[in-house]
Design an enzyme around this catalytic site. Structure first.
Site, mmCIF file in Angstrom:
data_model
loop_
_atom_site.group_PDB
_atom_site.id
_atom_site.type_symbol
_atom_site.label_atom_id
_atom_site.label_comp_id
_atom_site.label_asym_id
_atom_site.label_seq_id
_atom_site.Cartn_x
_atom_site.Cartn_y
_atom_site.Cartn_z
ATOM 1 C CE LYS A 61 -2.646 -6.729 5.812
ATOM 2 N NZ LYS A 61 -3.023 -5.919 4.630
ATOM 3 C CD GLU A 87 -0.044 -4.519 2.518
ATOM 4 O OE1 GLU A 87 -0.919 -3.906 1.882
ATOM 5 O OE2 GLU A 87 -0.299 -5.460 3.294
ATOM 6 C CG ASP A 135 -0.100 -3.196 5.896
ATOM 7 O OD1 ASP A 135 0.722 -2.352 5.500
ATOM 8 O OD2 ASP A 135 -1.316 -3.146 5.637
ATOM 9 C CE LYS A 182 -5.539 -2.160 0.650
ATOM 10 N NZ LYS A 182 -5.126 -1.241 1.731
ATOM 11 N N GLY A 206 -7.899 -5.232 1.490
ATOM 12 C CA GLY A 206 -9.211 -4.819 1.965
ATOM 13 C C GLY A 206 -9.205 -3.418 2.541
ATOM 14 C CE LYS A 247 -3.572 -3.075 8.482
ATOM 15 N NZ LYS A 247 -3.321 -2.471 7.152
ATOM 16 C CB SER A 306 -5.823 -7.307 7.655
ATOM 17 O OG SER A 306 -5.052 -6.218 8.089
ATOM 18 C CG ASP A 334 -1.788 -0.831 0.167
ATOM 19 O OD1 ASP A 334 -2.445 -0.302 -0.739
ATOM 20 O OD2 ASP A 334 -2.276 -1.118 1.268
#
Length: 368
Positions: free
Chosen positions: A161, A213, A188, A262, A290, A163, A135, A238
């Site tokens: 991934k 996400e 995400d 998670k 994570g 952000k 990430s 998520d």
């Protein structure tokens, strides 16, 4: 089984580099470690609550309070047959899944050690090696982002991934697809968008992403269902999924095609197993997210990722991506092929480095 005492420790760990998501930047982590003495065998786990209530309502301070003043009294002196029973024993406390998950996971580690088997085998896992992704936080420019992605690809990671947030989305994804046309790529948003932003999110369909996400509100399952109807790209939930019931509602409404599990967000392994099985029955793949964990939390994520429906690379990466020096030995390493070998020792399979932990500890409380 009976928990004889629990020890709460807060440690402070500085990240190698700042990590930015849509609602803030992390420079260091305050981490609550939970030691559970179960009939003389100590299990370790990590409460993943953050310093501030941006990702979740829980924080380091609320978790410490709830563990000490509410969860420990529920379980103190009580006998139970297996770690899986702890989840229901804590049910009378509403929410506070990260606090619950830290306590429950420590008991799972202790039970596996009692039985002399790896935690992943106690959970019912089967993989001896797990696929890893990374990430990558928001960067100041597409050039900086592309350089960060290249570094992780060169390290072998199988999925990237990034952000995103409004204004830091389309240009970034377009650049990555130009530079890396064949990589497994996802984004995400950490709830940075609203349903009326769907035309922007629709443009991401052109870049054949694995998933988007959590684009919308952290409790808004309905709007995600409306958005998924408009997109070809799978939505992954998520923050919306804290419980089995929320996972069931999301699947029934068509709010997602993938779910990120998670451990802390769903209250521990028992909650994770129930959601995993539900998703498997409904052909919804899952993967492990994570929370900038230390090696102890990372070890639990490795065990979780061995379950059969964890078919997508998770955010379980090497210790050295985040920390100059971790608090476990051996540290978590990723192969040039982007995989982690699952440990074969009892429990989490990694030994806490007590010298390092003591050095980083800022407070301790023993409950017994």
């Amino acid at each position: 089984m009976r928990i004889r005492k629990i020890t709460l420790r807060e440690i402070g760990m500085k990240l190698i580099a700042p990590f930015e998501i849509s609602n803030g930047v992390s420079y260091e982590r305050r981490i609550v470690l939970v030691e559970a003495d179960v009939d003389g065998v100590v299990g370790w786990a990590e409460c993943v609550a953050g310093e501030t209530p941006q990702y979740s309502p829980e924080t380091v301070e609320t978790a410490w309070h709830v563990l000490r003043d509410h969860l420990w009294p529920l379980i103190k002196g009580r006998e139970f047959a297996r770690a899986a029973d702890v989840f229901d024993m804590l049910e009378s406390v509403r929410g506070h899944n990260m606090a619950k998950g830290g306590l429950e996971a420590a008991v799972w580690d202790a039970e596996a050690k009692h039985k002399g088997i790896p935690l992943w085998k106690l959970l019912g896992g089967s993989r001896e090696e797990i696929a890893c992704g990374v990430s990558i936080g928001i960067k100041s420019s597409p050039d900086e982002l592309a350089a960060a992605v290249k570094k992780e690809l060169d390290a072998g990671y199988q999925r990237i991934k990034i952000k995103i947030k409004p204004g830091k989305d389309l240009e970034q994804v377009k650049r990555l697809r130009q530079d890396f046309p064949k990589i497994k790529l996802s984004v995400d948003a950490n709830s940075a968008y609203r349903l009326e932003d769907w035309p922007t999110l629709k443009q991401l369909d052109a870049y054949y992403l694995m998933m988007i996400e959590q684009p919308l509100g952290w409790e808004d399952i309905y709007s995600h269902a409306e958005l998924q109807k408009k997109l070809s790209t799978p939505i992954c939930l998520d923050e919306c999924v804290h419980t089995f019931e929320q996972a069931r509602a999301a699947i029934a409404l068509g709010a997602c095609k993938i779910i990120n599990i998670k451990l802390g967000r769903v209250g521990g392994f028992t909650g994770a197993l129930r959601i995993h099985d539900l998703c498997q029955q409904n052909s919804i793949p899952v993967w492990c997210g994570g929370m900038l964990e230390s090696g102890i939390g990372r070890a639990h994520n490795i065990a979780l990722s061995t379950l059969p429906n964890f078919t997508l690379p998770g955010d379980v990466s090497a210790s050295r991506r985040y920390w100059v020096e971790d608090i476990i030995e051996p540290e978590v390493v990723v192969s040039p092929q982007g995989t982690i070998r699952v440990p074969t020792g009892p429990g989490i399979g990694f030994a806490p480095r007590m010298d390092r932990i003591e050095k980083l500890t800022t407070r301790t409380e023993i409950l017994g």
